[in-house]
Write an enzyme that holds these catalytic residues in place. Structure first.
Site, short mmCIF file in Angstrom:
data_model
loop_
_atom_site.label_atom_id
_atom_site.label_comp_id
_atom_site.label_asym_id
_atom_site.label_seq_id
_atom_site.Cartn_x
_atom_site.Cartn_y
_atom_site.Cartn_z
N ASN A 17 90.01 58.00 -13.65
CA ASN A 17 89.51 58.62 -14.94
C ASN A 17 88.94 57.36 -15.20
O ASN A 17 88.63 56.28 -15.19
CB ASN A 17 90.86 58.97 -15.82
N ASP A 216 96.14 69.26 -9.82
CA ASP A 216 95.85 67.89 -10.63
C ASP A 216 94.51 67.83 -11.68
O ASP A 216 95.25 67.25 -12.74
CB ASP A 216 96.11 66.58 -10.23
#
Length: 341
Positions: A17, A216
């Site tokens: 991320n 996810d």
């Protein structure tokens, strides 16, 4: 006979991320890849004569993911670290294989290693000649009768739970217009994905790891919308794959919040498949799971989670069910910790 498989890969920016934490979906995808490889290799051993006596020389198979048990994310993994994934076959029934997978993260500068994940996956071997045909699984040798008996108990338990989850398959997530912050409607999200050849196995069906990665991603969006902070996957409850998803299908992955504790968020995720070419077959529920996330500050320390505003009896019911799962998982972690000491 194949009983152990290992793979390693360095984590790159595309795997993480915006603050450098590796996506939980990336790790789940590697776990499933290792499980699929060892399961397929094992199920294609001793293919000369079937255990029932029939000739199966040319009847090769591919291990298809049927279920992933509760998976904890013990430590975050970061860009530049090496993920070491090891998979071991721990139980076989007549038509299924249990694979247990461990994931270690390695800091290649300091050499430090940490166990980040432990997962249990169940596969069924499908014939390459006839995808509707389930192949008989070669048995494994157990180190003791106790280990075989423990494996049999796990097999019976997951079989029962898979049947129970089918009762939820008819439920559909409906969107709410202009919802208030911290409500279920405010953070719920959906993702639409066309299944391409690169997503699929040799059978032309989606890899379980691809599906888990998309699940996810959606759950992560839901958690981020609610918290407005950096969020990471903490655990994944059993992922049940109810039906196969074929190449060319459009899948809709939807997620909604069900429960918040002081420092965690539970998100229910549904995967619905819509066949474009065979539209007459209609849309169907393909997979379901519960993901748990935690919120982190800039130093990767846990932050308090804003409480969920529950509206209506259905949301209250899901909240109470989520609370029960939270307490059950918490008690299991404490029991495991005491057992290791």
């Amino acid at each position: 006979m194949i009983s152990l498989y290992e793979l390693s890969r360095i984590m790159r920016p595309d795997d993480a991320n915006i603050v450098g934490n590796v996506h939980g979906g990336t790790i789940l995808k590697m776990i499933e890849e290792a499980g699929c490889i060892i399961g397929t290799r094992h199920c294609n051993t001793q293919r000369g004569t079937c255990f029932s006596g029939s000739d199966v020389d040319n009847d090769r198979c591919l291990a298809a993911l049927a279920r992933v048990e509760h998976t904890d994310f013990l430590y975050p993994m970061f860009i530049g670290e090496v993920a070491h994934v090891s998979a071991e076959i721990t139980y076989t029934s007549k038509h299924s294989v249990e694979v247990q997978v461990n994931v270690l993260s390695e800091n290649i500068v300091t050499g430090a290693k940490k166990l980040t994940n432990k997962a249990t996956l169940w596969y069924v071997p499908l014939s390459l000649q006839n995808v509707a045909k389930i192949i008989e699984v070669p048995p494994i040798e157990y180190s003791s009768p106790e280990r075989e008996e423990a494996g049999k108990k796990r097999y019976e338990a997951q079989k029962l739970e898979r049947l129970e989850t089918k009762e939820r398959n008819g439920e559909v997530i409906t969107h709410v217009s202009l919802p208030e912050p911290y409500t279920v409607g405010f953070s719920q999200s959906s993702l639409i994905h066309l299944v391409c050849p690169s997503d699929c196995t040799l059978h032309g069906f989606v890899h379980g790891g691809v599906t888990m990665k998309l699940m996810d991603e959606v759950a992560g969006i839901v958690a981020a919308r609610h918290c407005k902070t950096n969020i990471v996957t903490a655990s994944v409850d059993a992922i049940n794959f109810h039906r196969k998803i074929k190449k060319g299908c459009v899948i809709t992955v939807s997620g909604r919040m069900t429960f918040t504790s002081n420092k965690s968020i539970e998100i229910e995720v549904f995967v619905d498949a819509d066949p474009l070419v065979e539209a007459e077959k209609g849309k169907y529920r393909a997979a379901t799971a519960f993901f748990t996330y935690i919120s982190l500050d800039v130093d990767n320390k846990p932050l308090p989670v804003p409480p969920l505003k529950v509206e209506g009896e259905e949301e209250q019911k899901r909240f109470e069910e989520g609370k029960a799962r939270y307490l059950q998982n918490k008690a299991k972690r404490l029991a495991d910790k005491e057992q290791q000491q």
